[in-house]
Each structure stands twice: as structure tokens, then as C-alpha cells.
Design a protein around this motif. Structure first.
Motif, short mmCIF file in Angstrom:
data_model
loop_
_atom_site.label_atom_id
_atom_site.label_comp_id
_atom_site.label_asym_id
_atom_site.label_seq_id
_atom_site.Cartn_x
_atom_site.Cartn_y
_atom_site.Cartn_z
N ILE A 1 65.68 28.17 58.65
CA ILE A 1 65.27 29.30 57.80
C ILE A 1 66.24 29.49 56.65
N MET A 2 67.52 29.38 56.96
CA MET A 2 68.54 29.58 55.94
C MET A 2 68.43 28.53 54.83
N ILE A 3 68.22 27.25 55.22
CA ILE A 3 68.08 26.21 54.21
C ILE A 3 66.79 26.43 53.40
N GLY A 4 65.71 26.78 54.12
CA GLY A 4 64.44 27.04 53.44
C GLY A 4 64.57 28.15 52.41
N LEU A 5 65.29 29.19 52.80
CA LEU A 5 65.45 30.34 51.92
C LEU A 5 66.25 29.96 50.67
N MET A 6 67.30 29.18 50.87
CA MET A 6 68.12 28.75 49.73
C MET A 6 67.28 27.90 48.78
N LEU A 7 66.46 26.98 49.34
CA LEU A 7 65.61 26.13 48.50
C LEU A 7 64.61 26.99 47.75
N PHE A 8 64.02 27.96 48.48
CA PHE A 8 63.02 28.84 47.86
C PHE A 8 63.63 29.55 46.65
N ILE A 9 64.84 30.06 46.81
CA ILE A 9 65.44 30.82 45.72
C ILE A 9 65.85 29.92 44.57
N LYS A 10 66.35 28.72 44.89
CA LYS A 10 66.80 27.79 43.84
C LYS A 10 65.63 27.16 43.10
N LYS A 11 64.58 26.75 43.83
CA LYS A 11 63.57 25.88 43.24
C LYS A 11 62.31 26.63 42.78
N SER A 12 61.91 27.68 43.50
CA SER A 12 60.62 28.26 43.16
C SER A 12 60.75 29.30 42.05
N LYS A 13 59.64 29.56 41.40
CA LYS A 13 59.63 30.53 40.31
C LYS A 13 59.91 31.95 40.83
#
Lengths: 353, 293
Positions: free
Chosen positions: B152-164
Motif C-alpha cells: 500500500i505504501m509503495i502504491g500510494l507513493m507511485l500514485f502521488i508521484k505519477k498520477s494527475k
């Protein structure tokens, strides 16, 4: 007489009038035993509400640890009373000393906590005071304190490891707390303490220091730039508030024969309940705090069936009060339909006619 | 050997704190408010699972999904009704409202489910692992908790970095006014943050109740407060900070329970908070914000 003095005298008068009326009712025997048993707790809650209002309303910081100060005051004074119950036989002297000790110990804790913590603001201060209250409650539950002819014995394990000689007395017995505190707290003493707390707080508000404290609340940076010593004044208000909460604890300890630190009486639920009194009575308004504390303590007791819903109603009251005070729509509504405005409109129409 | 198993249990408890702290820290970073009711959303998630699994008899995975949906909806509703009108209010007013919401949730649960402790059936079906010839036992709950929180933590970081939407969150937390001028829908972003935070709380609730299988209306309160401590510990507003803070707090709590005193464990956790705030008021990974007049 100026406006503030007048308003202060109304507050004092209200407390004294309530006292006189209650005494007459008790004298004529028209008060149920339930209500009689509530008189001292009422005083305790009023004192607590006044104390928290000093922190929240005048200093503008949220403390969720007032139950902790209360706990400290309660236990320190109860230890004193249990130890000296045989040596100081004069109840008035002993209880006065107990109150002073409770106030001083709570004030010391206020200073110890305040010096580092008052640098923090807002949410951080709230959470640290909450942490303080929980630490105090947890700590008291593992303390064992006893006395024999060699002096005090202290342990954090159990009462056996106190290693005491014969003829000793266990004062604090861990989670079982303190038993045998003399029941010295009366309604009259409670009212006297309310009046003293009121006197201290109202005089503080109208003094130079009080204005400095309120200046810090309204704009910290501006206050600092005109040379107000922020730490000093904040610490002052916080310490006074803590010691008044400690006195409420003294009353609490001397109203029960057994004193234990449970989540129910000294947990953060207690701190939040006091906060409800302050918010409902009006933040910064001492008279409001007194009225709210009395009403909110009495109402659920008088309406027994409501008791299950008491905390639910408190919760809704908190939310609705805040929305009513702050939401832009509610403010607009209030401006439109406030009594003041309606009256002034009528006057204006009359003038036009 | 026992030290290692205490440590592993500590990391597992810490992972739960980390999941809750992630929700706290995201909401704090964006709405600048302490969502006191966050812990109680965990409790609601726990009760939802309890009802769905025991009364309706649905499989655990479906139950977890339903709990996530209900908690997300609840988080969004709370934000719309109680917090949105108070955007311009003083922080004290918002904090008191949040306390009110927390009490409301606890007492509604108390009226519906009663004060009796409910026994919770674990949602985890993974078998326990035994290491070093049975000297270290790792329960299935522990394994699942640690793995889930890392994912979840990695997913959240990716979501914040990559998604609009994630970038919009960052922008709103930096400067609300400027973000609005750049065409970001601030209100929608805040709602999204609450939705994500509440969904994480539901997952945390499922894991917490599986590891410690009792459920009362006050189940969420203490973990909620401790998770806030964890968020402050790691630097509030910082996502890796919340994760590190949560894990450290879990380890500290479990080790002090094992080696010092089980009754004093909570007191030690809170004392650590006070010390951290005094030494480094912004937490381990926090940023210093200068105040302007």
C-alpha cells in the motif's frame, strides 16, 4: 462602575444566589438524595470548566490534558490526607493544607509540562497534553507507595516489594488506588473554591498580564513585536489553569472514599467532557462555562432515560455549535434573522414613516 | 530468539499504525486539520466486517471490499457535512468538530452494537510460518499485515508521484490558492484525500481486528491516537515519515511491553512523542515551515 466590573459582579452574585437557594432547599428538605449527592460533583465540574476556559478561551490553546492535572492534584492531596489523618485532627486545617498541596503539585506539573510544550501550537499542543494525561493515568496505576516508621517506601512492582516493617500502611496500592481518604469535601467548600477560582481568573483577565495573554492569542507575532514575553505569559496562564484543575481534583478525591485512576474519571474522555462545557458555555466566557457545566451535569441526571444518549447528544452539540458558529451559510442566516437586526429594521421603518 | 519474535510482532503492529498514520498524514498535509475521527473509522470498518462475515456469511475478501466501500463513503460524507463548512474557521473550531465526530461515531456504534466485546474472526487464511526449528513463529496475520502495508505504501507513493490526481494533492498541500489558480479543483482533491485515508483505515481495521480479535466501540480510539503520534513522530505531512514513524512506534511499544512493563507501554509511547517534539518539533522527516505575518 464600568461594564466589566458589573458583569463580574453578576457572575459572583449568580454563584452566591445559587448557593443560597440550594441551602434553603436542602434546609427545608425538598431536595432528593440524588441531587444532594450531585452538589459536590457539580462544583468540581464548574471549577474544571473555569480552569479549561482559561486555557482555551483566554490563552487560545486547546488542552486535552486537564484530567491529568486533576488526577495529579487528587492523588497528591489524597496521599497527604491519608498520611496526616491521625496527626492533624483539625479538619479545616488539614483540608486547607490538602487543597494548597493539590494546587501546588498541579502547578508544578503545569510548569514542567508547559516550559517545553508551550513552544508548540494548535494541534500539537492538544495532542501532547492528551499524551500527558494518559501518561499520568498509566503511571499512577503502577505506583505503590507505603509508609512505616522508617519513612516512605516506593515501588512500581507490587505492594510486597515495598519491603516495609510491621505496623506499616500502604497508601497507594497500584491499580486499586487510595482508600480511606477522609470525605471532607462539602457543598460550601465547593462554592468557596468556585468563587476563589472565579476571582483569580477574572482578575487575571482584567490585569495587564491578562491583556498580554489575550494579545498573544489574537496575534502572536504582533504581540511579540511590541515586546510581550510570550513564553512567560503563556506559562503563567497555563500554570494557573493547571493549579485550578488540581484543586478540582482535590475536591474529587475528598468526595469519594476510594480513589482510583480509571479511564472513566481521569482519561481523556473527562478532558473532552470539560471541553464540551467550555464550548457550549461560550469560549472565553466564564459565566457561560458555569451555566453549561451545571446544566449539562444536571440534565441527564434529571432525565434518567436520556442517560444512554448523553454522550451522543454531547457529540451532536459539539458539531452543531461549531457549524453554527463558523459555517459561512449559518453566519449569513444568523445575520439575516438575528434579533438585533430585526429590531433595528423595525426602528428604521418607523423612522421612515 | 525471543527478542526477534518481539521485534517481528512489533513491526507487524507498527505496520498497522503506519497504515492509519498514512491516512492521518495525508489529511493533515492537505486540509491542515487533525482528523480525530480517523481512529473511529477503523472501528466502523471492523464492525462492518463483523456484520458482513458473521451475519451475512460472506467470504472474508468480499467482506473487506464492502468494509472499504462503506468506510470510504463515510469518510467522504463526514468531510462534506462537518469539515467542509469550516474551511475558513479557526483550527481550534475544526479540531473540536473532529472530536465531536469521533464521539458521534463511537456512541452510534455503542447504541447499535452495545458495549459488549465482540469476538472477531480473522480475515486472514495464510498459515503461520515457523523459523529456526520452531523457535520463532510468525502468524499469518503478521505476514499479511507487513506485506499489505508495504504494498500500500509503495502504491500510494507511485500514485502521488505519477498520477494527475496525486500531483494535484501535492499542489494543494503546498499552496491552496496557487493550486486553485492553476485550475485544480481544490474541494474535489480534499474529498479524494479523505476517501483514500478512510479506505486505508478500513484495511487497517481489518488487519487490526484480525491480529487482536476483540471489537468494541472504543477499539479505534487508542490506535487512532497512537497512529497520530506515529505521524507526528515521522514528520506530519510526509508519507515515508508516517511509515517509518508507525513501524518505530510499533517496535517501541512491543519491546517496552516485553522488557519494561506491559502497563507502562502506552505511557512510554507518549513519552517518546513528547521527547521527539521537543528535540525536533517537525518530526524525523518533517519540513520546517516559516511563519509570515
Amino acid at each position: 462602575m464600568n461594564k466589566t466590573t458589573k458583569s463580574n459582579f453578576i457572575t459572583y452574585g449568580m454563584v452566591i444566589a445559587a448557593y443560597v437557594i440550594m441551602q434553603i432547599l436542602v434546609g427545608t428538605g425538598s431536595v432528593s438524595s440524588l441531587l444532594k449527592g450531585l452538589l459536590v460533583p457539580l462544583c468540581i465540574y464548574v471549577v474544571l470548566a473555569l480552569s479549561l476556559n482559561l486555557t482555551v478561551g483566554i490563552m487560545g490553546e486547546l488542552s486535552l490534558g486537564h484530567a491529568g492535572f486533576m488526577c495529579v492534584g487528587a492523588f497528591s492531596s489524597a496521599v497527604f490526607s491519608v498520611v496526616t489523618v491521625d496527626t492533624i485532627t483539625n479538619v479545616a486545617v488539614r483540608f486547607t493544607l490538602a487543597i494548597i498541596i493539590g494546587a501546588i503539585v498541579a502547578a508544578i506539573f503545569g510548569i514542567i509540562l508547559g516550559i517545553p510544550v508551550l513552544r508548540l501550537r494548535g494541534d500539537y499542543l492538544a495532542i501532547v497534553t492528551l499524551a500527558f494525561g494518559e501518561i499520568v493515568k498509566n503511571f499512577i496505576n503502577v505506583v505503590y507507595l507505603g509508609i512505616d516508621k522508617n519513612g516512605f517506601h516506593f515501588s512500581m512492582k507490587d505492594s510486597v516489594s515495598l519491603n516495609m516493617e510491621e505496623g506499616s500502611k500502604v497508601i497507594i496500592n497500584g491499580a486499586q488506588g487510595i482508600t480511606g481518604t477522609p470525605k471532607n469535601a462539602t457543598f460550601t467548600i465547593g462554592i468557596v473554591i468556585i468563587l476563589i477560582s472565579l476571582f483569580v481568573i477574572l482578575n487575571l483577565i482584567n490585569s495587564r498580564s491578562g491583556r498580554a495573554i489575550m494579545a498573544i492569542r489574537d496575534n502572536r507575532i504582533a504581540a511579540e513585536s511590541v515586546g510581550i514575553n510570550i513564553t512567560k505569559y503563556k506559562l503563567m496562564a497555563f500554570t494557573i489553569s493547571a493549579s485550578i484543575a488540581g484543586v478540582a481534583g482535590v475536591l474529587y478525591a475528598h468526595n469519594l472514599s476510594t480513589l482510583t485512576a480509571l479511564p472513566k474519571n481521569f482519561g481523556y474522555n473527562m478532558s473532552i467532557m470539560i471541553l464540551v462545557f467550555v464550548v457550549l458555555g461560550g469560549i472565553g466566557n466564564m459565566r457561560g462555562s458555569i451555566i453549561a457545566a451545571v446544566l449539562l451535569t444536571l440534565l441527564p441526571e434529571l432525565l434518567r432515560g436520556l442517560n444512554d444518549y448523553r454522550m451522543l447528544i454531547y457529540a451532536i452539540v459539539l458539531i452543531v455549535m461549531m457549524l453554527f458558529n463558523w459555517s459561512p451559510k449559518a453566519r449569513e442566516f444568523r445575520d439575516k434573522y438575528s434579533l438585533k437586526r430585526l429590531f433595528s429594521k423595525k426602528n428604521a421603518q418607523k423612522e421612515e414613516a | 530468539m525471543s527478542f526477534i519474535s518481539y521485534l517481528i510482532n512489533g513491526i507487524s503492529l507498527g505496520s498497522i499504525y503506519a497504515l492509519i498514520a498514512l491516512g492521518y498524514t495525508m489529511v493533515y498535509g492537505i486540509a491542515k486539520m487533525l482528523n480525530f475521527a480517523h481512529g473511529d473509522i477503523i472501528m466502523i470498518g471492523g464492525f462492518t466486517l463483523f456484520v458482513v462475515m458473521n451475519t451475512l456469511g460472506l467470504p472474508p475478501l468480499v467482506a473487506v471490499l464492502i468494509a472499504i466501500a462503506i468506510c470510504t463513503a463515510l469518510g467522504v460524507i463526514i468531510e462534506k457535512v462537518a469539515y467542509k463548512p469550516l474551511r475558513q474557521a479557526s483550527p481550534l473550531a475544526v479540531l473540536i468538530t473532529a472530536i465531536g465526530v469521533s464521539y458521534l461515531l463511537q456512541n452510534v456504534a455503542l447504541l447499535i452494537f452495545g458495549a459488549n466485546t465482540k469476538l472477531f474472526t480473522s480475515v486472514v487464511t495464510v498459515p503461520a510460518i515457523s523459523l529456526a526449528e520452531g523457535q520463532i513463529n510468525i502468524s499469518g496475520e503478521t505476514t499479511v499485515t507487513i506485506i499489505a502495508s508495504i504494498i500500500i505504501m509503495i502504491g500510494l507513493m507511485l500514485f502521488i508521484k505519477k498520477s494527475k490526481a496525486g500531483q494535484a494533492m501535492l499542489a494543494v498541500s503546498e499552496d491552496k490558492g496557487a493550486a486553485e489558480l492553476m485550475g485544480i479543483n481544490v474541494n474535489a482533491t480534499i474529498t479524494l484525500t479523505f476517501a483514500i485515508g478512510s479506505a486505508l483505515a478500513a484495511i487497517a481495521g481489518a488487519l487490526l481486528c484480525s491480529a487482536y480479535p476483540t471489537l468494541t466501540p472504543y477499539t479505534g480510539a487508542m490506535p487512532g491516537i497512537k497512529a497520530f503520534v506515529a505521524a507526528v513522530f515521522g514528520g506530519i505531512g510526509s508519507i515515508p515519515g508516517a511509515f517509518i514513524g508507525g513501524i518505530l512506534l510499533g517496535i517501541i511499544e512491543n519491546l517496552s511491553k516485553a522488557y519494561i512493563s506491559s502497563q507502562m507501554a502506552d505511557a512510554i509511547v507518549f513519552a517518546v512523542l513528547i521527547v521527539v517534539l521537543l528535540v525536533k518539533p517537525t518530526g524525523i522527516l518533517g519540513k520546517k515551515i516559516n511563519e509570515k505575518v
